[in-house]
Each structure stands twice: as structure tokens, then as C-alpha cells.
Design a protein around this motif. Sequence first.
Motif, PDB file in Angstrom:
ATOM      1  N   TRP A 120      61.095  63.196  -3.246  1.00 12.35           N
ATOM      2  CA  TRP A 120      61.832  62.136  -3.942  1.00 12.35           C
ATOM      3  C   TRP A 120      62.962  62.713  -4.799  1.00 12.35           C
ATOM      4  O   TRP A 120      64.055  62.134  -4.877  1.00 12.35           O
ATOM      5  N   SER A 121      62.699  63.855  -5.459  1.00 11.70           N
ATOM      6  CA  SER A 121      63.718  64.406  -6.361  1.00 11.70           C
ATOM      7  C   SER A 121      64.914  64.954  -5.593  1.00 11.70           C
ATOM      8  O   SER A 121      66.040  64.948  -6.099  1.00 11.70           O
ATOM      9  N   VAL A 122      64.682  65.433  -4.380  1.00  8.69           N
ATOM     10  CA  VAL A 122      65.787  65.885  -3.529  1.00  8.69           C
ATOM     11  C   VAL A 122      66.558  64.683  -3.011  1.00  8.69           C
ATOM     12  O   VAL A 122      67.790  64.700  -2.939  1.00  8.69           O
ATOM     13  N   SER A 123      65.832  63.617  -2.682  1.00  6.34           N
ATOM     14  CA  SER A 123      66.458  62.399  -2.178  1.00  6.34           C
ATOM     15  C   SER A 123      67.488  61.850  -3.160  1.00  6.34           C
ATOM     16  O   SER A 123      68.621  61.548  -2.781  1.00  6.34           O
ATOM     17  N   VAL A 124      67.122  61.739  -4.435  1.00  9.02           N
ATOM     18  CA  VAL A 124      68.064  61.166  -5.400  1.00  9.02           C
ATOM     19  C   VAL A 124      69.185  62.152  -5.727  1.00  9.02           C
ATOM     20  O   VAL A 124      70.316  61.744  -6.040  1.00  9.02           O
ATOM     21  N   MET A 131      66.415  61.047   4.284  1.00  7.91           N
ATOM     22  CA  MET A 131      66.406  61.534   2.905  1.00  7.91           C
ATOM     23  C   MET A 131      66.894  60.465   1.927  1.00  7.91           C
ATOM     24  O   MET A 131      67.586  60.764   0.950  1.00  7.91           O
ATOM     25  N   ALA A 132      66.541  59.226   2.200  1.00  4.05           N
ATOM     26  CA  ALA A 132      66.949  58.109   1.353  1.00  4.05           C
ATOM     27  C   ALA A 132      65.741  57.401   0.752  1.00  4.05           C
ATOM     28  O   ALA A 132      65.842  56.275   0.275  1.00  4.05           O
ATOM     29  N   SER A 133      64.604  58.051   0.747  1.00  7.85           N
ATOM     30  CA  SER A 133      63.347  57.384   0.409  1.00  7.85           C
ATOM     31  C   SER A 133      63.308  56.859  -1.012  1.00  7.85           C
ATOM     32  O   SER A 133      62.624  55.869  -1.288  1.00  7.85           O
TER      33      SER A 133
END
Length: 379
Positions: A168-172, A150-152
Motif C-alpha cells: 500500500w505504501s508503494v502504491s500511494v 499498483m493502484a490498490s
Amino acid sequence: MGKHVNERKGAAGAGSAYVSLIDGVRGVAALAILFYHYVHFFMAGPSRDAPDGASALFPAYERLWLLYDYGYLAVQVFWLVSGFVFAFVYYGHAGGTRSFAVNRFARLYPLHFLTLLVVAGLQFVALSRFGYTPLYGHYDWLSFALQLFMASDWVRRGGGYSFNGPVWSVSVEIVIYAVFWLSRGAVARFGLPVLAAGSAGFYALHAQWGEYSKVFACGFYFFAGCAFCLLYRRSRERRGLLVPLVSVFGAIGLAGAIGGNDWSWRYIALPGLCGALFIALAASEPRAPAWLRRACQWLGENTYGVYLWHVPVQLALFLLLMPGTDPAGIARNGWFMAGYLALVVLVARASFVWFERPARDALRRAFGSAAPAGRVGAP
């Protein structure tokens, strides 16, 4: 998310530990993403680009253009909601770091991992049949590893997204969770000034280095949402403050909307309108009819599934239609759009009932974590 008995008891009372109406806003935002990403059906080719003017071909575009063209703002709404709800649940309540981390992992990771594997499998089939991966490139081990952890999208990479792109929005947001947790002591001591400074600081970082990471933009919205929650609590302590708060934020939001450009919509209109809406909805929660709270709860429960399953559903439809049928041609039909939306919601609901909730509860039991006092969801 969890603890249905406690949540439903709280939802009806003034001291509710679950703001169902705001959870409903998150669910509506997830549906807006489905309209915004409808353009994916016109991006099925190897270039992964929609032709110019494709939006004019979308079903009922003249009536739904706001969702088709501006549905991307739903991601910022997600972040604002998350900030409000995290502050609502965790500020002023005891809780350990381990419990917080386990609850976040149990809520977010199982579905992310499952959809990552599904997308990887569907893209492999597409690569074998068509010679390219539809929608997103970067079909490589590095991109898979970054998604796996989850660091994409902590650092922006050239060439766009990979695998299940919307994650992507969950990653950040995960990075901001850590900042939120570490800053609780400062917020408990100094209150709103810390949140205002945090939100402004993240905006300044975004203005300077936003091209390298979207973490900073997420921080701006998230801590603005936290500030709205503290202002809502102030309005409960001081009678007569609620209406002025809603009016001021509503006026700020309308002024930003009248400005009409992308910047004013992102950084003035959206925070202002959401601030007014969240404070008003949280104040209305104890008086909201039961059917409305149940409907909003249902929407909120499906949010994460709608967000993470819609790309796998699109890829599966590509594989069913191509190469014999052009997805862009069939996607021009209203019946196809309606069926697609219904299919995504059905898959999301089944995912929540039969996979997300059982997996979440099993992980919490395995790691001995108590459930949080209220709902904190994603994305």
C-alpha cells in the motif's frame, strides 16, 4: 537502484551521487517493519485479529517494545528517505520523463508482480484448506486488478488491505512520484518555498481528506524529505550552517517526542529527527569508513525485498504449521522470531541478487533507459 561502479566511486567523494548512510536508514526501517508485523503470527484465524494483550507474549517484548509498538512509523521514514534521495539524484540534473518512468517501473514492478502472484497462490491454498485467506481479505478480482496496476490504495477501501498488504505504501508513493516530476521546474525556479508549500499543502489535504486516501500523508513526508536535501545543499554552500540546521531540526524533533502523543510523533518528532539525521549523515558520507558504507549499501539493497517478502514468508509458515500447530503458540519463542527474521533477510537478499537486479537491468536495456545518477529505492 543501480550502476555500482559509478555509485561506489561517488560514495567516497564529496560529490557523491549515492548517499549510502541514508540508504542504510531505509534498511533499518524495513527491519523495524518486521517487528511491527510480528503480530501477524497472532492473527492467523478467520477473524484476522490479534487477541487483546497479545503484544505481551512477543519474544523479549520488555526490551523490544519500541519496535513492536511503533514500528509502523518506519513507513513514514521510507517516504522521508525517498524524498531526500529523489531530490539528491534528480534536482539539478538533466533527465527525461521516459527515463524516469522506466527506471521507476524497472525498480518497483518486477518484485511487486512476483510477490503478488506468490501471495495470491498461497492465499488460494489457504482458502482451500482453511476456508479463509489469512491476514488480508478482499480476495477478489477487483482487488487483484488494483494491485496488478499498483493502484490498490490510491483510494482507501473499507475492510482493510488485500493480497500483499504492505505494498500500500508503494502504491500511494507512485502518485507522489508524478507530482515530484511535474514540480521540478517550479522547484528549480523558486527552491525551498515550493517544497515547504507543497509539504504544508499535502498536510492540509491529509487533515481534510486523509480518511479517503493516504496519498496526501505520503506527499507531506516526501516533500519534507526533498526540503531536507535542499537544506543540506545550502549547508555545503555556506559554511557554518550545518551545525545550526542539525541542532534546530533535532530540537524540533525532541520537542515533538516529549509531546508524547501520536500526532506529535508523526508530524513533529519524526520529521524533525529525520531532518537532523539525514543532513548529518549526508554531510558525513565523504568521511564515512568504507566498511560502514558497504554495510549500509547492503541494507539498502535488501530493503524492498524485506518489505515485500515478509508477508509471503508468513503465509508460507502458516501453511506449514497449520492446522496441527498454533502459530501464536510457537511465535512466543525467541528462537522462532530469530529464525523468522533471518529467513526474511535471506529471501530478500536472494531476491535482490538473482531476481530484482537482473530484472531491473534487463528492463532498462529493453527500453533503452539510462540509469539514474544515484540510488533511488523503495519502499
